[in-house]
Design a protein around this motif. Structure first.
Motif, PDB file in Angstrom:
ATOM      1  N   LEU A 145       0.856  -1.180   0.000  1.00 24.47           N
ATOM      2  CA  LEU A 145       0.000   0.000   0.000  1.00 24.47           C
ATOM      3  C   LEU A 145       0.895   1.235   0.000  1.00 24.47           C
ATOM      4  CD1 LEU A 145      -3.108   0.485   0.456  1.00 24.47           C
ATOM      5  CD2 LEU A 145      -2.558   0.745   2.870  1.00 24.47           C
ATOM      6  N   LEU A 146       0.747   2.114  -1.000  1.00 22.91           N
ATOM      7  CA  LEU A 146       1.569   3.327  -1.075  1.00 22.91           C
ATOM      8  C   LEU A 146       0.657   4.546  -1.095  1.00 22.91           C
ATOM      9  CD1 LEU A 146       4.010   2.272  -3.976  1.00 22.91           C
ATOM     10  CD2 LEU A 146       4.410   2.102  -1.497  1.00 22.91           C
ATOM     11  N   VAL A 147       1.013   5.577  -0.335  1.00 25.77           N
ATOM     12  CA  VAL A 147       0.215   6.801  -0.370  1.00 25.77           C
ATOM     13  C   VAL A 147       0.515   7.547  -1.666  1.00 25.77           C
ATOM     14  CG1 VAL A 147      -0.117   9.078   0.678  1.00 25.77           C
ATOM     15  CG2 VAL A 147       0.008   7.039   2.118  1.00 25.77           C
ATOM     16  N   ASN A 148      -0.534   7.907  -2.403  1.00 23.53           N
ATOM     17  CA  ASN A 148      -0.387   8.738  -3.597  1.00 23.53           C
ATOM     18  C   ASN A 148      -0.531  10.201  -3.231  1.00 23.53           C
ATOM     19  OD1 ASN A 148      -0.419   9.837  -6.221  1.00 23.53           O
ATOM     20  ND2 ASN A 148      -2.619   9.512  -6.393  1.00 23.53           N
ATOM     21  N   GLU A 149      -1.681  10.569  -2.672  1.00 26.71           N
ATOM     22  CA  GLU A 149      -1.827  11.982  -2.278  1.00 26.71           C
ATOM     23  C   GLU A 149      -2.899  12.170  -1.219  1.00 26.71           C
ATOM     24  OE1 GLU A 149      -3.035  14.747  -5.309  1.00 26.71           O
ATOM     25  OE2 GLU A 149      -4.522  13.409  -6.160  1.00 26.71           O
ATOM     26  N   LEU A 150      -2.885  13.377  -0.611  1.00 27.63           N
ATOM     27  CA  LEU A 150      -3.850  13.735   0.430  1.00 27.63           C
ATOM     28  C   LEU A 150      -4.814  14.776  -0.120  1.00 27.63           C
ATOM     29  CD1 LEU A 150      -1.440  14.560   3.439  1.00 27.63           C
ATOM     30  CD2 LEU A 150      -2.239  12.311   2.727  1.00 27.63           C
ATOM     31  N   ALA A 151      -6.053  14.732   0.347  1.00 25.71           N
ATOM     32  CA  ALA A 151      -7.003  15.806   0.040  1.00 25.71           C
ATOM     33  C   ALA A 151      -7.617  16.245   1.374  1.00 25.71           C
ATOM     34  CB  ALA A 151      -8.091  15.308  -0.901  1.00 25.71           C
ATOM     35  N   PRO A 152      -7.396  17.511   1.762  1.00 19.06           N
ATOM     36  CA  PRO A 152      -7.862  17.975   3.081  1.00 19.06           C
ATOM     37  C   PRO A 152      -9.303  18.459   3.030  1.00 19.06           C
ATOM     38  CG  PRO A 152      -6.602  19.706   2.030  1.00 19.06           C
ATOM     39  CD  PRO A 152      -6.653  18.569   1.043  1.00 19.06           C
ATOM     40  N   ARG A 153     -10.188  17.632   2.486  1.00 17.10           N
ATOM     41  CA  ARG A 153     -11.571  18.040   2.178  1.00 17.10           C
ATOM     42  C   ARG A 153     -12.314  16.796   1.703  1.00 17.10           C
ATOM     43  NH1 ARG A 153     -10.861  16.888  -2.922  1.00 17.10           N
ATOM     44  NH2 ARG A 153      -8.890  17.483  -3.923  1.00 17.10           N
ATOM     45  N   PRO A 154     -13.634  16.923   1.411  1.00 14.14           N
ATOM     46  CA  PRO A 154     -14.337  15.778   0.834  1.00 14.14           C
ATOM     47  C   PRO A 154     -13.690  15.389  -0.497  1.00 14.14           C
ATOM     48  CG  PRO A 154     -15.882  17.502   1.437  1.00 14.14           C
ATOM     49  CD  PRO A 154     -14.510  18.086   1.585  1.00 14.14           C
ATOM     50  N   HIS A 155     -13.941  14.145  -0.919  1.00 15.99           N
ATOM     51  CA  HIS A 155     -13.265  13.626  -2.113  1.00 15.99           C
ATOM     52  C   HIS A 155     -14.298  13.052  -3.065  1.00 15.99           C
ATOM     53  CE1 HIS A 155     -10.524  10.831  -4.331  1.00 15.99           C
ATOM     54  NE2 HIS A 155      -9.672  11.821  -4.150  1.00 15.99           N
ATOM     55  N   ASN A 156     -14.024  13.157  -4.350  1.00 20.38           N
ATOM     56  CA  ASN A 156     -14.929  12.660  -5.382  1.00 20.38           C
ATOM     57  C   ASN A 156     -15.317  11.185  -5.147  1.00 20.38           C
ATOM     58  OD1 ASN A 156     -14.741  12.982  -9.059  1.00 20.38           O
ATOM     59  ND2 ASN A 156     -16.347  12.086  -7.812  1.00 20.38           N
ATOM     60  N   SER A 157     -14.360  10.388  -4.679  1.00 21.29           N
ATOM     61  CA  SER A 157     -14.672   8.964  -4.458  1.00 21.29           C
ATOM     62  C   SER A 157     -15.702   8.787  -3.347  1.00 21.29           C
ATOM     63  CB  SER A 157     -13.399   8.194  -4.123  1.00 21.29           C
ATOM     64  OG  SER A 157     -12.842   8.679  -2.911  1.00 21.29           O
ATOM     65  N   GLY A 158     -15.811   9.770  -2.467  1.00 19.61           N
ATOM     66  CA  GLY A 158     -16.733   9.665  -1.332  1.00 19.61           C
ATOM     67  C   GLY A 158     -18.145  10.118  -1.649  1.00 19.61           C
ATOM     68  N   HIS A 159     -18.404  10.469  -2.908  1.00 23.47           N
ATOM     69  CA  HIS A 159     -19.761  10.909  -3.239  1.00 23.47           C
ATOM     70  C   HIS A 159     -20.776   9.805  -2.998  1.00 23.47           C
ATOM     71  CE1 HIS A 159     -17.892  14.437  -4.410  1.00 23.47           C
ATOM     72  NE2 HIS A 159     -18.138  14.491  -5.705  1.00 23.47           N
ATOM     73  N   LEU A 160     -20.335   8.549  -3.109  1.00 23.64           N
ATOM     74  CA  LEU A 160     -21.294   7.465  -2.885  1.00 23.64           C
ATOM     75  C   LEU A 160     -21.732   7.374  -1.427  1.00 23.64           C
ATOM     76  CD1 LEU A 160     -19.482   5.015  -1.511  1.00 23.64           C
ATOM     77  CD2 LEU A 160     -18.896   4.524  -3.865  1.00 23.64           C
ATOM     78  N   THR A 161     -20.971   7.990  -0.517  1.00 28.91           N
ATOM     79  CA  THR A 161     -21.376   7.953   0.902  1.00 28.91           C
ATOM     80  C   THR A 161     -22.679   8.719   1.128  1.00 28.91           C
ATOM     81  OG1 THR A 161     -20.107   9.949   1.516  1.00 28.91           O
ATOM     82  CG2 THR A 161     -18.962   7.825   1.673  1.00 28.91           C
ATOM     83  N   PHE A 162     -22.987   9.648   0.238  1.00 30.59           N
ATOM     84  CA  PHE A 162     -24.208  10.457   0.362  1.00 30.59           C
ATOM     85  C   PHE A 162     -25.441   9.551   0.381  1.00 30.59           C
ATOM     86  CE2 PHE A 162     -24.933  15.154  -0.774  1.00 30.59           C
ATOM     87  CZ  PHE A 162     -26.056  15.230   0.013  1.00 30.59           C
ATOM     88  N   ASP A 163     -25.460   8.568  -0.518  1.00 30.18           N
ATOM     89  CA  ASP A 163     -26.625   7.693  -0.603  1.00 30.18           C
ATOM     90  C   ASP A 163     -26.406   6.351   0.093  1.00 30.18           C
ATOM     91  OD1 ASP A 163     -28.176   9.452  -2.261  1.00 30.18           O
ATOM     92  OD2 ASP A 163     -26.818   8.950  -3.905  1.00 30.18           O
ATOM     93  N   ALA A 164     -25.131   5.949   0.291  1.00 34.27           N
ATOM     94  CA  ALA A 164     -24.877   4.562   0.694  1.00 34.27           C
ATOM     95  C   ALA A 164     -24.400   4.389   2.130  1.00 34.27           C
ATOM     96  CB  ALA A 164     -23.849   3.934  -0.249  1.00 34.27           C
ATOM     97  N   CYS A 165     -24.052   5.469   2.820  1.00 33.53           N
ATOM     98  CA  CYS A 165     -23.531   5.313   4.183  1.00 33.53           C
ATOM     99  C   CYS A 165     -24.459   5.983   5.195  1.00 33.53           C
ATOM    100  CB  CYS A 165     -22.140   5.925   4.301  1.00 33.53           C
ATOM    101  SG  CYS A 165     -20.914   5.015   3.361  1.00 33.53           S
TER     102      CYS A 165
END
Ligand SMILES: Nc1ncnc2c1ncn2[C@@H]1O[C@H](COP(=O)(O)OP(=O)(O)O)[C@@H](O)[C@H]1O
Ligand SMILES: [Mg+2]
Length: 381
Positions: free
Chosen positions: A262-282
């Motif tokens: 597992l290698l870290v690519n980058e950090l985002a200090p905010r919501p992330h595009n990949s997390g949009h599914l959490t709106f409906d699914a979490c």
């Protein structure tokens, strides 16, 4: 410090991340002000107050800061002076150190590696001599990226042989850059963590991401990775948040190598595009979690209610006119999210679709079928 419902939150940036944050904040009875250079922004359409000013208009930034109780970001590439001007007048979460690190790929990877968390092999490129040294140290193939301001694959050039390094750096304007080893990817995942004002932390389970032309295309959850990797990814997010005394939402993008590292690519200090599914699914969305964290409220449960998928809708879908929204809505399990943007440029994120199903593959196939239905195939005669 705690900011209860009824308080006013300032959002720096006007895009879709701020829009969905503002929706979550409004639902809990908060007021939202946003500052961004553009007019009629996705965030501004939902906020109580939209201020149109460049980020370096420090008078406007000060007035914005004075009118709100706490400020957060949906766009992290604001100048350091802007963050400082805001901080002089109100509470800023996450703090400026986190922002400073996440804005700059060399600082970011140096910091994360310093915590003992593995990152993509990298070397700084700030001069002709460093470029040559970086190619020797990292080898080829590699990816040369600008140290700052890159997004959606912008500011990146692949290097296949040592002889291409010079022209790659030219293509980036010989600006400060980072050379990374080209990682032989098994898959890409992201983990979205949150840390509250009391130091409590949560992390959503890893989300698996596939990109097209370096832009996120489809995300699914849960990611299909081994439990030790799930734990390692969650631990990495927590370690970074602790080390930064972070308050807010933090996403880490990881590469999973073919040999299972597992290698870290980058950090985002905010919501992330990949997390949009959490709106409906979490149980709690990434946007509500950001709100809870920056307001000093207890954090919400992050459990995934059902396997889910998200597909981005880029401006390219508009090539032959407005997509056929009702065709996607014919899928009853599919949710449509649009960001209120009026100019559908190619590569521009205009909206997304989410779906839930009994398996991630089922959810993925649903969002893909719904996305295909948006653009009717021309009838061939
Ligand atoms: N060193 C690398 N090795 C392999 N693929 C990479 C590398 N760097 C970037 N990529 C690919 O390009 C995508 C975008 O790069 P990233 O560094 O995340 O920049 P951005 O800020 O544009 O998201 C990554 O998600 C990955 O698919
Ligand atoms: Mg990225």
């Amino acid at each position: 410090m705690r900011f209860g419902p009824g308080s006013t939150i300032g959002v720096l940036g006007g895009g879709q991340l701020g829009r969905m944050f503002a929706m979550a904040a409004r639902r809990l009875g908060y007021r939202v002000h946003t500052l961004a250079p553009e007019h009629d922004t996705p965030t501004g359409q939902i906020a109580d107050v939209e201020i149109n000013a460049p980020y370096d208009d420090l008078d406007a930034v000060r007035r914005f800061a004075q009118a709100v109780d706490v400020v957060t970001f949906e766009f992290e590439n604001v100048p350091a002076e802007t963050a400082a001007a805001v901080e002089a007048h109100t509470v800023v979460r996450p703090n400026h150190r986190a922002l400073h690190i996440a804005q700059h790929r060399i600082r970011e990877k140096t910091f994360v590696a310093g915590l003992g968390v593995p990152v993509t092999p990298f070397a700084p490129v700030r001069s002709q001599a460093e470029l040559a040294a970086a190619v020797r140290a990292i080898g080829v193939p590699g990816v040369l990226k600008t140290a700052s301001f890159g997004y959606d694959g912008k500011g990146q050039v692949a290097i296949a042989s040592a002889g291409e390094a010079e022209s790659a750096w030219d293509a980036l304007g010989r600006t400060e850059a980072i050379l990374e080893a080209f990682v032989d990817l098994d898959r890409e995942i992201s983990v979205i963590g949150a840390r509250g004002a009391d130091g409590s932390t949560t992390a959503f389970d890893p989300i698996e991401n596939s990109h097209r032309r370096h832009i996120l295309d489809v995300s699914v959850a849960p990611a299909d990775i081994a439990p030790p990797l799930v734990r390692a990814a969650g631990d990495a997010v927590r370690a970074v948040m602790e080390a930064l005394d972070y308050i807010g939402l933090l996403c880490i993008e990881f590469f999973v190598t073919r040999d299972g590292r597992l290698l870290v690519n980058e950090l985002a200090p905010r919501p992330h595009n990949s997390g949009h599914l959490t709106f409906d699914a979490c149980r709690t969305s990434q946007f509500e979690q950001q709100l809870r964290a920056i307001c000093g409220l207890p954090l919400g449960a992050t459990d995934l209610l059902q396997p889910a998928a998200m597909a981005n809708l880029l401006g390219d879908l508009w090539t032959d006119g407005e997509p056929c929204w009702s065709a996607a809505l014919e899928f009853p399990e599919v949710k449509l999210h649009l960001y209120g943007k009026t100019a559908p440029r190619p590569g521009r994120k205009m909206g997304h679709l989410t779906a839930a199903a009994r398996s991630t593959e089922g959810a993925r196939s649903l969002v893909l079928r719904a996305r295909e239905a948006l653009v009717p195939r021309r009838v061939r005669l």
